[in-house]
Design a protein around this motif. Structure first.
Motif, PDB file in Angstrom:
ATOM      1  N   ASP A   1      28.841 -58.856   3.909  1.00  0.00           N
ATOM      2  CA  ASP A   1      27.995 -58.288   4.956  1.00  0.00           C
ATOM      3  C   ASP A   1      27.670 -56.826   4.663  1.00  0.00           C
ATOM      4  OD1 ASP A   1      28.004 -60.662   6.367  1.00  0.00           O
ATOM      5  OD2 ASP A   1      29.624 -60.061   7.711  1.00  0.00           O
TER       6      ASP A   1
ATOM      7  N   ALA B   1      25.111 -56.723   1.866  1.00  0.00           N
ATOM      8  CA  ALA B   1      23.800 -57.104   2.398  1.00  0.00           C
ATOM      9  C   ALA B   1      23.147 -55.927   3.118  1.00  0.00           C
ATOM     10  CB  ALA B   1      23.947 -58.294   3.343  1.00  0.00           C
TER      11      ALA B   1
ATOM     12  N   SER C   1      25.853 -64.939  -3.610  1.00  0.00           N
ATOM     13  CA  SER C   1      25.840 -66.100  -2.733  1.00  0.00           C
ATOM     14  C   SER C   1      24.397 -66.524  -2.499  1.00  0.00           C
ATOM     15  CB  SER C   1      26.498 -65.772  -1.387  1.00  0.00           C
ATOM     16  OG  SER C   1      25.675 -64.872  -0.648  1.00  0.00           O
TER      17      SER C   1
ATOM     18  N   ARG D   1      22.996 -66.866   0.284  1.00  0.00           N
ATOM     19  CA  ARG D   1      22.472 -66.016   1.359  1.00  0.00           C
ATOM     20  C   ARG D   1      21.921 -64.702   0.817  1.00  0.00           C
ATOM     21  NH1 ARG D   1      26.588 -62.197   4.527  1.00  0.00           N
ATOM     22  NH2 ARG D   1      25.119 -60.906   5.665  1.00  0.00           N
TER      23      ARG D   1
ATOM     24  N   GLU E   1      18.759 -65.216  -1.192  1.00  0.00           N
ATOM     25  CA  GLU E   1      17.597 -65.355  -0.305  1.00  0.00           C
ATOM     26  C   GLU E   1      17.128 -63.982   0.181  1.00  0.00           C
ATOM     27  OE1 GLU E   1      16.397 -67.532   3.935  1.00  0.00           O
ATOM     28  OE2 GLU E   1      18.303 -68.005   2.951  1.00  0.00           O
ATOM     29  N   GLN E   2      18.070 -63.116   0.512  1.00  0.00           N
ATOM     30  CA  GLN E   2      17.702 -61.770   0.949  1.00  0.00           C
ATOM     31  C   GLN E   2      17.033 -60.990  -0.183  1.00  0.00           C
ATOM     32  OE1 GLN E   2      20.442 -59.270   3.342  1.00  0.00           O
ATOM     33  NE2 GLN E   2      20.297 -57.759   1.707  1.00  0.00           N
TER      34      GLN E   2
END
Length: 221
Positions: free
Chosen positions: A70, A73, A132, A134, A137-138
């Motif tokens: 997190d 990100a 990851s 996720r 994708e970001q």
């Protein structure tokens, strides 16, 4: 650990709970830029090490984030936001300039912002890769955002008669790949050139896309 701990509320030392939370978050992100963007890197950093670098506790970490992913990100978005702000400011200040000069101003702003701190380049082009689905994708979403900015500039130049009228989806995607690759290789020391030389090369590539061989500006009515 599932979820985050509940952050304290109320005022303390003259600061609201929201102000204290924002300060803690900033300190964690500053520490992450140091550790993820330098040594030891994201994959070798622990929650305890990040908390120590931030001067905060692991309990405070879990009040702000669930995982180190997190944090990465959030930091990746922040680094991209800094660069985007620099680009938009430069573009606004370059209104009315001929296309070659405008392109140079914009890319100096982007490269200058990202390259001002090598850790930003590492976060953007190295640490985010392969973490990851996720984060992939970001990463691709932010890449698409940059492609959108390039397309908007190209289409505006075409509307002004300064560039060819064409579909810029693929050219913009290919150009962003060149930008990312060249800046990463330059930062890693694999390209023997100054940052100005790198920017000049990128501007030449962009102008070659916008003004392909055989293109001529439309005649004045």
């Amino acid at each position: 650990m599932q979820g985050r701990l509940r952050a304290p509320t109320g005022r303390y030392a003259g600061k609201s709970a929201e102000e204290r939370q924002a300060e803690r978050r900033r300190r964690f992100l500053d520490a992450a830029l140091q550790l993820f963007g330098g040594a030891p890197g994201f994959r070798s950093t622990t929650v305890a090490a990040l908390s120590e670098a931030a001067g905060l506790s692991t309990r405070q970490f879990y009040e702000e984030f669930r995982t180190l992913e997190d944090v990465l990100a959030a930091l990746h978005l922040q680094v991209n936001d800094w660069a985007e702000e620099a680009v938009l400011k430069a573009a606004a200040g370059a209104t009315g300039l001929p296309l070659p000069e405008r392109a140079a101003v914009i890319f100096r702003a982007y490269a200058g912002n990202v390259a001002a701190d090598p850790r930003r380049i590492r976060i953007t082009f190295v640490e985010i890769i392969g973490v990851s689905p996720r984060l992939e994708e970001q990463r691709l979403a932010r890449r698409a955002r940059w492609i959108g900015l390039i397309r908007a500039e190209a289409e505006a130049a075409a509307a002004r008669g300064e560039a060819a009228v064409r579909d810029y989806r693929l050219p913009a995607a290919g150009f962003i790949g060149s930008v990312n690759g060249l800046l990463h290789d330059w930062s890693a020391g694999w390209v023997d050139a100054t940052l100005d030389e790198v920017v000049e090369e990128l501007v030449r590539q962009l102008l070659g896309i916008l003004r392909p061989p055989g293109w001529r500006p439309p005649r004045e009515p």
